[in-house]
Motif scaffolding. Structure first.
Motif, PDB file in Angstrom:
ATOM      1  N   PHE A  36       5.330  -5.293  -0.276  1.00 23.34           N
ATOM      2  CA  PHE A  36       4.884  -3.994  -0.767  1.00 23.34           C
ATOM      3  C   PHE A  36       3.686  -4.245  -1.670  1.00 23.34           C
ATOM      4  CE2 PHE A  36       8.213  -0.437  -0.493  1.00 23.34           C
ATOM      5  CZ  PHE A  36       8.592  -0.823   0.773  1.00 23.34           C
ATOM      6  N   VAL A  37       2.594  -3.569  -1.367  1.00 19.98           N
ATOM      7  CA  VAL A  37       1.378  -3.672  -2.166  1.00 19.98           C
ATOM      8  C   VAL A  37       1.082  -2.281  -2.712  1.00 19.98           C
ATOM      9  CG1 VAL A  37      -1.077  -4.242  -2.129  1.00 19.98           C
ATOM     10  CG2 VAL A  37       0.530  -5.564  -0.733  1.00 19.98           C
ATOM     11  N   PHE A  38       1.418  -2.075  -3.978  1.00 20.64           N
ATOM     12  CA  PHE A  38       1.132  -0.808  -4.637  1.00 20.64           C
ATOM     13  C   PHE A  38      -0.312  -0.816  -5.126  1.00 20.64           C
ATOM     14  CE2 PHE A  38       5.702  -0.952  -4.882  1.00 20.64           C
ATOM     15  CZ  PHE A  38       6.095   0.376  -4.791  1.00 20.64           C
ATOM     16  N   TYR A  39      -0.964   0.339  -4.996  1.00 17.93           N
ATOM     17  CA  TYR A  39      -2.329   0.487  -5.492  1.00 17.93           C
ATOM     18  C   TYR A  39      -2.464   1.896  -6.075  1.00 17.93           C
ATOM     19  CZ  TYR A  39      -3.125   2.882  -1.020  1.00 17.93           C
ATOM     20  OH  TYR A  39      -3.042   3.745   0.045  1.00 17.93           O
ATOM     21  N   PRO A  40      -3.437   2.120  -6.956  1.00 16.60           N
ATOM     22  CA  PRO A  40      -3.515   3.400  -7.665  1.00 16.60           C
ATOM     23  C   PRO A  40      -3.750   4.624  -6.780  1.00 16.60           C
ATOM     24  CG  PRO A  40      -4.800   1.752  -8.800  1.00 16.60           C
ATOM     25  CD  PRO A  40      -4.372   1.148  -7.497  1.00 16.60           C
ATOM     26  N   ALA A  41      -4.771   4.601  -5.927  1.00 20.22           N
ATOM     27  CA  ALA A  41      -5.084   5.841  -5.206  1.00 20.22           C
ATOM     28  C   ALA A  41      -6.039   5.603  -4.047  1.00 20.22           C
ATOM     29  CB  ALA A  41      -5.709   6.855  -6.168  1.00 20.22           C
ATOM     30  N   ASP A  42      -5.910   6.462  -3.043  1.00 15.59           N
ATOM     31  CA  ASP A  42      -6.859   6.497  -1.937  1.00 15.59           C
ATOM     32  C   ASP A  42      -8.215   6.971  -2.456  1.00 15.59           C
ATOM     33  OD1 ASP A  42      -4.602   5.923  -0.434  1.00 15.59           O
ATOM     34  OD2 ASP A  42      -4.594   7.812   0.663  1.00 15.59           O
ATOM     35  N   TYR A  69       3.248  -3.322   3.591  1.00 18.55           N
ATOM     36  CA  TYR A  69       3.282  -1.887   3.341  1.00 18.55           C
ATOM     37  C   TYR A  69       2.356  -1.599   2.163  1.00 18.55           C
ATOM     38  CZ  TYR A  69       7.499  -2.053   6.204  1.00 18.55           C
ATOM     39  OH  TYR A  69       8.382  -2.266   7.234  1.00 18.55           O
ATOM     40  N   GLY A  70       1.275  -0.869   2.413  1.00 14.74           N
ATOM     41  CA  GLY A  70       0.433  -0.390   1.328  1.00 14.74           C
ATOM     42  C   GLY A  70       1.053   0.878   0.786  1.00 14.74           C
ATOM     43  N   VAL A  71       1.198   0.983  -0.544  1.00 18.93           N
ATOM     44  CA  VAL A  71       1.897   2.130  -1.134  1.00 18.93           C
ATOM     45  C   VAL A  71       1.080   2.703  -2.295  1.00 18.93           C
ATOM     46  CG1 VAL A  71       4.053   2.962  -2.153  1.00 18.93           C
ATOM     47  CG2 VAL A  71       4.097   0.935  -0.656  1.00 18.93           C
ATOM     48  N   SER A  72       0.884   4.020  -2.252  1.00 24.08           N
ATOM     49  CA  SER A  72       0.307   4.721  -3.403  1.00 24.08           C
ATOM     50  C   SER A  72       1.017   6.054  -3.544  1.00 24.08           C
ATOM     51  CB  SER A  72      -1.201   4.940  -3.218  1.00 24.08           C
ATOM     52  OG  SER A  72      -1.441   6.003  -2.309  1.00 24.08           O
ATOM     53  N   THR A  73       0.758   6.736  -4.638  1.00 25.15           N
ATOM     54  CA  THR A  73       1.394   8.036  -4.883  1.00 25.15           C
ATOM     55  C   THR A  73       0.681   9.165  -4.131  1.00 25.15           C
ATOM     56  OG1 THR A  73       0.172   8.288  -6.957  1.00 25.15           O
ATOM     57  CG2 THR A  73       2.412   7.375  -7.099  1.00 25.15           C
ATOM     58  N   ASP A  74      -0.270   8.820  -3.295  1.00 25.65           N
ATOM     59  CA  ASP A  74      -0.896   9.811  -2.421  1.00 25.65           C
ATOM     60  C   ASP A  74       0.094  10.202  -1.323  1.00 25.65           C
ATOM     61  OD1 ASP A  74      -3.814   9.742  -3.338  1.00 25.65           O
ATOM     62  OD2 ASP A  74      -3.429   7.620  -2.948  1.00 25.65           O
ATOM     63  N   THR A  75      -0.210  11.248  -0.577  1.00 27.13           N
ATOM     64  CA  THR A  75       0.628  11.633   0.557  1.00 27.13           C
ATOM     65  C   THR A  75       0.212  10.852   1.800  1.00 27.13           C
ATOM     66  OG1 THR A  75      -0.853  13.382   1.346  1.00 27.13           O
ATOM     67  CG2 THR A  75       0.805  14.002  -0.333  1.00 27.13           C
ATOM     68  N   HIS A  76       1.072  10.878   2.795  1.00 31.38           N
ATOM     69  CA  HIS A  76       0.744  10.250   4.081  1.00 31.38           C
ATOM     70  C   HIS A  76      -0.437  10.984   4.737  1.00 31.38           C
ATOM     71  CE1 HIS A  76       3.918  13.239   4.660  1.00 31.38           C
ATOM     72  NE2 HIS A  76       3.514  13.410   5.908  1.00 31.38           N
ATOM     73  N   PHE A  77      -0.616  12.272   4.431  1.00 34.14           N
ATOM     74  CA  PHE A  77      -1.762  13.022   4.950  1.00 34.14           C
ATOM     75  C   PHE A  77      -3.068  12.466   4.366  1.00 34.14           C
ATOM     76  CE2 PHE A  77       1.744  16.183   4.853  1.00 34.14           C
ATOM     77  CZ  PHE A  77       1.882  16.364   6.236  1.00 34.14           C
ATOM     78  N   ALA A  78      -3.052  12.166   3.061  1.00 33.78           N
ATOM     79  CA  ALA A  78      -4.236  11.581   2.428  1.00 33.78           C
ATOM     80  C   ALA A  78      -4.531  10.212   3.030  1.00 33.78           C
ATOM     81  CB  ALA A  78      -4.032  11.473   0.915  1.00 33.78           C
ATOM     82  N   HIS A  79      -3.481   9.435   3.314  1.00 38.72           N
ATOM     83  CA  HIS A  79      -3.689   8.118   3.936  1.00 38.72           C
ATOM     84  C   HIS A  79      -4.391   8.262   5.285  1.00 38.72           C
ATOM     85  CE1 HIS A  79      -1.474   6.320   0.764  1.00 38.72           C
ATOM     86  NE2 HIS A  79      -0.261   6.364   1.296  1.00 38.72           N
ATOM     87  N   ALA A 118       0.152   4.393  -9.550  1.00 36.08           N
ATOM     88  CA  ALA A 118       0.816   3.091  -9.620  1.00 36.08           C
ATOM     89  C   ALA A 118      -0.140   2.029 -10.135  1.00 36.08           C
ATOM     90  CB  ALA A 118       1.325   2.688  -8.236  1.00 36.08           C
ATOM     91  N   LEU A 119       0.421   1.079 -10.861  1.00 38.40           N
ATOM     92  CA  LEU A 119      -0.308  -0.146 -11.188  1.00 38.40           C
ATOM     93  C   LEU A 119      -0.454  -0.967  -9.914  1.00 38.40           C
ATOM     94  CD1 LEU A 119       1.609  -1.107 -14.442  1.00 38.40           C
ATOM     95  CD2 LEU A 119      -0.820  -0.524 -14.312  1.00 38.40           C
ATOM     96  N   ARG A 120      -1.296  -1.983  -9.971  1.00 39.52           N
ATOM     97  CA  ARG A 120      -1.412  -2.912  -8.846  1.00 39.52           C
ATOM     98  C   ARG A 120      -0.198  -3.843  -8.884  1.00 39.52           C
ATOM     99  NH1 ARG A 120      -6.011  -1.718  -6.698  1.00 39.52           N
ATOM    100  NH2 ARG A 120      -7.646  -0.993  -8.064  1.00 39.52           N
ATOM    101  N   HIS A 137      -0.381  -6.173 -12.381  1.00 43.59           N
ATOM    102  CA  HIS A 137      -1.487  -6.363 -13.319  1.00 43.59           C
ATOM    103  C   HIS A 137      -2.337  -5.120 -13.460  1.00 43.59           C
ATOM    104  CE1 HIS A 137      -4.160  -7.306  -9.860  1.00 43.59           C
ATOM    105  NE2 HIS A 137      -3.112  -7.914  -9.400  1.00 43.59           N
ATOM    106  N   ASP A 138      -3.310  -5.185 -14.328  1.00 47.93           N
ATOM    107  CA  ASP A 138      -4.203  -4.081 -14.642  1.00 47.93           C
ATOM    108  C   ASP A 138      -4.915  -3.587 -13.391  1.00 47.93           C
ATOM    109  OD1 ASP A 138      -5.716  -2.630 -16.940  1.00 47.93           O
ATOM    110  OD2 ASP A 138      -7.282  -3.396 -15.600  1.00 47.93           O
ATOM    111  N   ASN A 139      -5.165  -2.289 -13.329  1.00 49.84           N
ATOM    112  CA  ASN A 139      -5.777  -1.700 -12.145  1.00 49.84           C
ATOM    113  C   ASN A 139      -7.234  -2.071 -11.931  1.00 49.84           C
ATOM    114  OD1 ASN A 139      -3.532  -0.566 -11.052  1.00 49.84           O
ATOM    115  ND2 ASN A 139      -3.778   1.397 -12.100  1.00 49.84           N
TER     116      ASN A 139
END
Length: 187
Positions: A36-42, A69-79, A118-120, A137-139
């Motif tokens: 799982f790779v969390f990132y801040p935003a699209d 799996y790339g994960v952000s708090t965006d929607t799947h529509f934004a992805h 999300a943080l990275r 870590h820091d974004n």
């Protein structure tokens, strides 16, 4: 308390993958290695460079039986919209998971509550659903897919070779260590 060696919590999310919207749950991960790779935003700046780097190395992860799996708090529509408009994101063949309720970001303890982002965070999850590697870590600091690949190989090696550990800078095929009383003070 650290999330290392804990089992991931139940979840249900929708991802954009291979031109479709697909459901992803904790059951989806069982039986294989996952990252799982969390990132801040699209539609941001560092994020597409990281996801493109993972895309460029995706075949190597797949050879190891690993799904990213790339994960952000965006929607799947934004992805999907990002995938359709960004040259870097068009390369992504792994699922981009939408987490608009921030359930996953909270479960993995990477949510910045006041921003809803999300943080990275990077998490390597074994086939039993346990977190074996985590890095947060820091974004402003981008990650390196080749270093993540090295960590996945080390985690897989340790899992398949009980009693052995991988020292610093270990690369596939290099010597490992077998912790014992005989090694104390000799390294």
């Amino acid at each position: 308390m650290s999330l290392i060696n804990t089992t991931i919590k139940p979840f249900k999310a929708t991802a954009y993958h291979d031109g479709k919207f697909v459901d992803i749950t904790e059951a989806t991960l069982k039986g294989k290695w996952s990252v799982f790779v969390f990132y801040p935003a699209d539609f941001t700046f560092v994020c597409p460079t990281e996801l493109e780097d993972l895309a460029d190395n995706y075949a190597e992860f797949k050879k190891l039986g690993v799904e990213i799996y790339g994960v952000s708090t965006d929607t799947h529509f934004a992805h999907k919209a990002w995938h359709d408009t960004s040259e870097a994101i068009k390369k992504v063949q792994y699922p981009l998971v939408g987490d608009p309720t921030a359930t996953l970001a909270r479960n993995f303890e990477v949510l910045i509550e006041e921003e809803g982002l999300a943080l990275r965070g990077t998490f390597v999850i074994n086939p039993e659903g346990q977190i074996k590697v985590l890095e947060i870590h820091d974004n402003g600091i981008g990650r390196d897919a080749s270093e993540l690949l090295r960590k996945v190989k080390a985690a897989q090696y340790v899992a398949s070779h009980p009693g052995e550990v991988c020292p610093a800078k270990w690369e596939e095929g290099a010597a490992t260590l077998k912790p014992s009383l005989d090694l104390v003070g000799k390294i």
